[in-house]
Design a protein around this motif. Structure first.
Motif, PDB file in Angstrom:
ATOM      1  N   UNK A   1     -16.773  -7.984  -7.981  1.00  0.00           N
ATOM      2  CA  UNK A   1     -15.768  -7.801  -6.940  1.00  0.00           C
ATOM      3  C   UNK A   1     -15.045  -6.494  -7.219  1.00  0.00           C
ATOM      4  N   UNK A   2     -14.748  -5.746  -6.167  1.00  0.00           N
ATOM      5  CA  UNK A   2     -14.015  -4.483  -6.298  1.00  0.00           C
ATOM      6  C   UNK A   2     -12.896  -4.467  -5.270  1.00  0.00           C
ATOM      7  N   UNK A   3     -11.719  -4.041  -5.707  1.00  0.00           N
ATOM      8  CA  UNK A   3     -10.646  -3.829  -4.752  1.00  0.00           C
ATOM      9  C   UNK A   3     -10.044  -2.453  -4.974  1.00  0.00           C
ATOM     10  N   UNK A   4      -9.368  -1.965  -3.944  1.00  0.00           N
ATOM     11  CA  UNK A   4      -8.708  -0.666  -3.969  1.00  0.00           C
ATOM     12  C   UNK A   4      -7.687  -0.659  -2.858  1.00  0.00           C
ATOM     13  N   UNK A   5      -6.881   0.370  -2.817  1.00  0.00           N
ATOM     14  CA  UNK A   5      -5.955   0.497  -1.695  1.00  0.00           C
ATOM     15  C   UNK A   5      -5.807   1.960  -1.338  1.00  0.00           C
ATOM     16  N   UNK A   6      -5.374   2.184  -0.136  1.00  0.00           N
ATOM     17  CA  UNK A   6      -5.079   3.527   0.338  1.00  0.00           C
ATOM     18  C   UNK A   6      -3.985   3.396   1.384  1.00  0.00           C
ATOM     19  N   UNK A   7      -3.424   4.495   1.802  1.00  0.00           N
ATOM     20  CA  UNK A   7      -2.373   4.439   2.809  1.00  0.00           C
ATOM     21  C   UNK A   7      -2.980   4.348   4.207  1.00  0.00           C
ATOM     22  N   UNK A   8      -2.213   3.792   5.098  1.00  0.00           N
ATOM     23  CA  UNK A   8      -2.672   3.587   6.473  1.00  0.00           C
ATOM     24  C   UNK A   8      -3.048   4.905   7.145  1.00  0.00           C
ATOM     25  N   UNK A   9      -2.325   5.975   6.813  1.00  0.00           N
ATOM     26  CA  UNK A   9      -2.568   7.249   7.482  1.00  0.00           C
ATOM     27  C   UNK A   9      -3.728   8.048   6.878  1.00  0.00           C
ATOM     28  N   UNK A  10      -4.303   7.590   5.775  1.00  0.00           N
ATOM     29  CA  UNK A  10      -5.451   8.295   5.188  1.00  0.00           C
ATOM     30  C   UNK A  10      -6.726   7.792   5.856  1.00  0.00           C
ATOM     31  N   UNK A  11      -6.916   8.255   7.072  1.00  0.00           N
ATOM     32  CA  UNK A  11      -8.027   7.767   7.888  1.00  0.00           C
ATOM     33  C   UNK A  11      -9.390   8.123   7.311  1.00  0.00           C
TER      34      UNK A  11
END
Length: 151
Positions: free
Chosen positions: A111-121
């Protein structure tokens, strides 16, 4: 293409890219010398991989590994993934993320998770093209929301 950082020079390259990443997104920029040592210690601890691509390095990934809560499995958290601006839109990010995910599998992650900001399309498009989903339950539940708090 991706290689594991393991030398002082490679950790320094990673620290420079990390500082560039933070500078680009107006986040606090860590001292490169301090970050170089910190990355080396994280890797020495065994739960972190630092990957680079390019010579000189133009892409960075920092991946943290942990044992899953609900099963005896390994999870990977892509804490940072960055491609320098001059190296974007050439397919490098796609090749690099492929290598990063292959590395996660090699380390036993299921399993892999990550996050980014909403505006980093651009990042969101890349992650979604790889099958990442921003919903709970691995794509079946409500929108997952990431929270953070300084302690």
């Amino acid at each position: 293409m991706a290689r594991l950082a393991g030398t002082g020079d490679e950790f320094r390259s990673a620290a420079v890219l990390f500082a560039d990443f933070n500078r680009e997104y107006d986040d606090p920029v860590p001292d490169v010398d301090v970050m170089t040592g910190h990355l080396a210690r994280l890797v020495d601890g065994g739960d972190t991989s630092v990957l680079l691509a390019g010579d000189p390095a133009v892409a960075l990934a920092i991946v943290r590994f942990r044992t899953a809560t609900w099963a005896d499995e390994t999870e990977a958290y892509v804490a940072e993934l960055y491609v320098a601006p001059d190296s974007r839109n050439q397919g490098l990010g796609r090749r690099f993320l492929t290598d990063v995910l292959d590395h996660c599998r090699t380390r036993g992650a299921t399993y892999v998770d990550l996050n980014t900001s909403e505006d980093d399309e651009a990042a969101r498009h890349l992650y979604e093209s790889f099958g990442f989903d921003c919903h709970e339950g691995r794509g079946e539940g409500p929108l997952a929301i990431y929270y953070e708090k300084q302690l």
